[in-house]
Design an enzyme around this catalytic site. Sequence first.
Site, PDB file in Angstrom:
ATOM      1  N   PRO A   1      64.586 -49.185  -3.989  1.00  0.00           N
ATOM      2  CG  PRO A   1      65.419 -47.231  -4.957  1.00  0.00           C
ATOM      3  CD  PRO A   1      65.536 -48.098  -3.760  1.00  0.00           C
ATOM      4  N   GLY A   2      63.433 -50.927  -6.881  1.00  0.00           N
ATOM      5  CA  GLY A   2      63.689 -52.082  -7.730  1.00  0.00           C
ATOM      6  C   GLY A   2      63.503 -53.427  -7.068  1.00  0.00           C
TER       7      GLY A   2
ATOM      8  N   GLY B   1      60.663 -54.690  -6.178  1.00  0.00           N
ATOM      9  CA  GLY B   1      59.416 -55.329  -6.576  1.00  0.00           C
ATOM     10  C   GLY B   1      58.179 -54.841  -5.838  1.00  0.00           C
ATOM     11  CE  LYS B   2      59.534 -49.741  -2.848  1.00  0.00           C
ATOM     12  NZ  LYS B   2      60.835 -50.171  -3.404  1.00  0.00           N
TER      13      LYS B   2
ATOM     14  CD  GLU C   1      91.277 -52.130 -11.086  1.00  0.00           C
ATOM     15  OE1 GLU C   1      90.848 -52.954 -10.241  1.00  0.00           O
ATOM     16  OE2 GLU C   1      90.960 -50.928 -11.058  1.00  0.00           O
TER      17      GLU C   1
HETATM   18  P1  ADP Z   1      59.935 -51.008  -6.959  1.00  0.00           P
HETATM   19  O1  ADP Z   1      58.522 -50.641  -7.100  1.00  0.00           O
HETATM   20  O2  ADP Z   1      60.256 -51.671  -5.649  1.00  0.00           O
HETATM   21  O3  ADP Z   1      60.917 -49.902  -7.254  1.00  0.00           O
HETATM   22  P2  ADP Z   1      59.382 -52.608  -9.246  1.00  0.00           P
HETATM   23  O4  ADP Z   1      58.237 -53.402  -8.763  1.00  0.00           O
HETATM   24  O5  ADP Z   1      59.058 -51.434 -10.089  1.00  0.00           O
HETATM   25  O6  ADP Z   1      60.284 -52.135  -8.034  1.00  0.00           O
HETATM   26  O7  ADP Z   1      60.396 -53.578  -9.987  1.00  0.00           O
HETATM   27  C1  ADP Z   1      60.850 -53.319 -11.289  1.00  0.00           C
HETATM   28  C2  ADP Z   1      60.939 -54.584 -12.084  1.00  0.00           C
HETATM   29  O8  ADP Z   1      61.905 -55.459 -11.529  1.00  0.00           O
HETATM   30  C3  ADP Z   1      59.669 -55.382 -12.085  1.00  0.00           C
HETATM   31  O9  ADP Z   1      58.821 -54.963 -13.104  1.00  0.00           O
HETATM   32  C4  ADP Z   1      60.163 -56.804 -12.311  1.00  0.00           C
HETATM   33  O10 ADP Z   1      60.384 -57.033 -13.676  1.00  0.00           O
HETATM   34  C5  ADP Z   1      61.492 -56.807 -11.621  1.00  0.00           C
HETATM   35  N1  ADP Z   1      61.384 -57.351 -10.265  1.00  0.00           N
HETATM   36  C6  ADP Z   1      61.653 -56.693  -9.116  1.00  0.00           C
HETATM   37  N2  ADP Z   1      61.473 -57.499  -8.059  1.00  0.00           N
HETATM   38  C7  ADP Z   1      61.085 -58.686  -8.532  1.00  0.00           C
HETATM   39  C8  ADP Z   1      60.732 -59.929  -7.922  1.00  0.00           C
HETATM   40  N3  ADP Z   1      60.765 -60.100  -6.604  1.00  0.00           N
HETATM   41  N4  ADP Z   1      60.377 -60.941  -8.739  1.00  0.00           N
HETATM   42  C9  ADP Z   1      60.366 -60.795 -10.062  1.00  0.00           C
HETATM   43  N5  ADP Z   1      60.667 -59.654 -10.692  1.00  0.00           N
HETATM   44  C10 ADP Z   1      61.034 -58.599  -9.956  1.00  0.00           C
HETATM   45 ZN    ZN Z   2      90.855 -49.872  -6.748  1.00  0.00          ZN
END
Ligand code: ADP
Ligand code: ZN
Length: 603
Positions: free
Chosen positions: A202-203, A205-206, A422
Amino acid sequence: MKQQQTFRGFMFIILMLILLMLALRFPYARQAQTVTAQEFEQILGSGNVAEAVISPNPQTPSGYVTVTLANGQTVRQNVSDVKDAEQLLKDNSIDYSMEDVPQENTLLTVVMPFMLSIVVVVVIVTMMNRGAAGGGSNARMMNFGRSRAKLSRDSKVNFTNVAGLEEEKEELEEVVDFLKNPQKYTSVGARIPKGMLLVGPPGTGKTLLAKAVAGEAHVPFYSLSGSDFVEMFVGVGASRVRDLFKNATENAPCIIFIDEIDAIGRSRDSRMGGNDEREQTLNQLLSEMDGFDSSKGLLVLGATNRPEILDPALLRPGRFDRRVIVDKPDLKGRVNILKVHSKDVRLDETVDFEEIALATSGAVGADLANMMNEAAINAVKNGRQAVSQKDLFEAVELVLVGKEKKDRILSKEERRIVSYHEVGHALVTALQKDAEPVQKITIVPRTMGALGYVMQVPEEEKYLNTKKELEAMLVVSLAGRAAEELVFDTVTTGAANDIEQATRIARAMVTQYGMSDKVGLIHYGSDDDEVFIGRDLAHTKGYADQTAALIDGEVKNIIDESYAKAKELLQEHMNVLHRCAQLLIEKEKIGREEFESLFGENA
Ligand code: ADP
Ligand code: ZN
């Protein structure tokens, strides 16, 4: 089709209204039993009356008497003159009360239920339409079976907005060309791909990538999530799939993007017990994939983090037969993502993206975008015109370990323990040459659970770890507990995460990296391998209990040795440990320079 649905919607609403009216009217009508005058007098004379209420009508002398019997039953008698009724009750020495009449047939009693039903129906209809495609289209009433896809035209996102995924973009360039001129390919007889899977955590950029493909090709973009198809009612998901593809083919060339496609595409032969609804939805998706004509320029992009659980039928040729792996960004990728997201942010001269990228190994694009924004907010909060490196570092902490929890006050004793814990990590880090430098030590509790932590910034990104480095990591992760034991002669629950991490590293060394001589260069599936219950229920480890015991023994050896090493190192530098811990208790935070000077003058 659409008109029919509107009609059905209306029928539904009218039915609801009638039901509601009935439900609301019935209690009034059945409240009390009406009896004849004779019976009424008998009842009054029987001595069984518990309560009597006279309700006179406002305009006429008439009214009615409601009598509650000792057994709870109520009886009502209409009377032409309430004075007579009063007399009758007095004659039978029954106490009674007078009551303002609930006015029958007044505006209120008729209108209220009606209004209520309308409100209820409106609420139901809105709930049904929630998440439905926007736009002022007609027939929005009964769209249980309509797709909930969001349609966006003229996507402003293009490949320049996506950073760090160079090969992935290259792979998708080709698809963009398909969408732009499908004829170019069909005239030569080339088969245009119908579906592609974007695979990655997740996150990463798919979704962004899928949008960029639409933006580059200037085609509309339907997006929805696999879980949008999943409903309680059998057949709803399938009908949504049908509706989605119908809409999309009408608007081709275009892209359908299905996020979390595993929500519908999960393997059917799992032994978890069938799920009719999901199966029907999946079957519908498969038949739509087979059915549509790709020469029109329709492309289905699916995103998932778990391709291994997808039904194999979904991956056959002509369906989702191509895969683009969208991995977590490497160092350069992270720098580029930071650059993309700082386009509209004013930065001061202290900012060094390279350093931030080094400190954020494992962070995905979404995290980095988030950090950039938090840093900007932080600058504004402090009344500055530009973002500084310090803002960025604070944002890194915010995103990786959560907000500072100011209201979570540690007791004095807890502060002492956490400090030593720590500093134990930090000191052992500094004492080993194969470990990463300490950036900061803090004991301010964070919302994501940490009571304190040590932030490290590696000098370079590592793709390979030597055995020495892994051992160093192990010693560092156990040093918190070691410090607790040495100084307080007792241990706390605070080391649970450390122990977990150490066990994971040690186990990997034994079963995956061949770093134990006793076990040798053999890969053993680890317990962490994700086992999808159902398909792999009967799947066992594939090695004997003896081997398992050997592995466990080796893991324990490695951990014991590391722990001993941690204690040894701390004992040798007890004076630094005390001084650092003391300072941390006072200041709650120690930065890199401060730590290094303390460490330097004593070591
Ligand atoms: P996924 O669909 O893989 O969960 P998202 O495409 O929804 O991820 O990514 C969420 C946000 O993170 C995007 O709207 C963008 O702002 C940022 N982001 C993620 N990957 C990239 C990337 N490779 N380049 C620039 N921004 C990115
Ligand atoms: Zn620790």
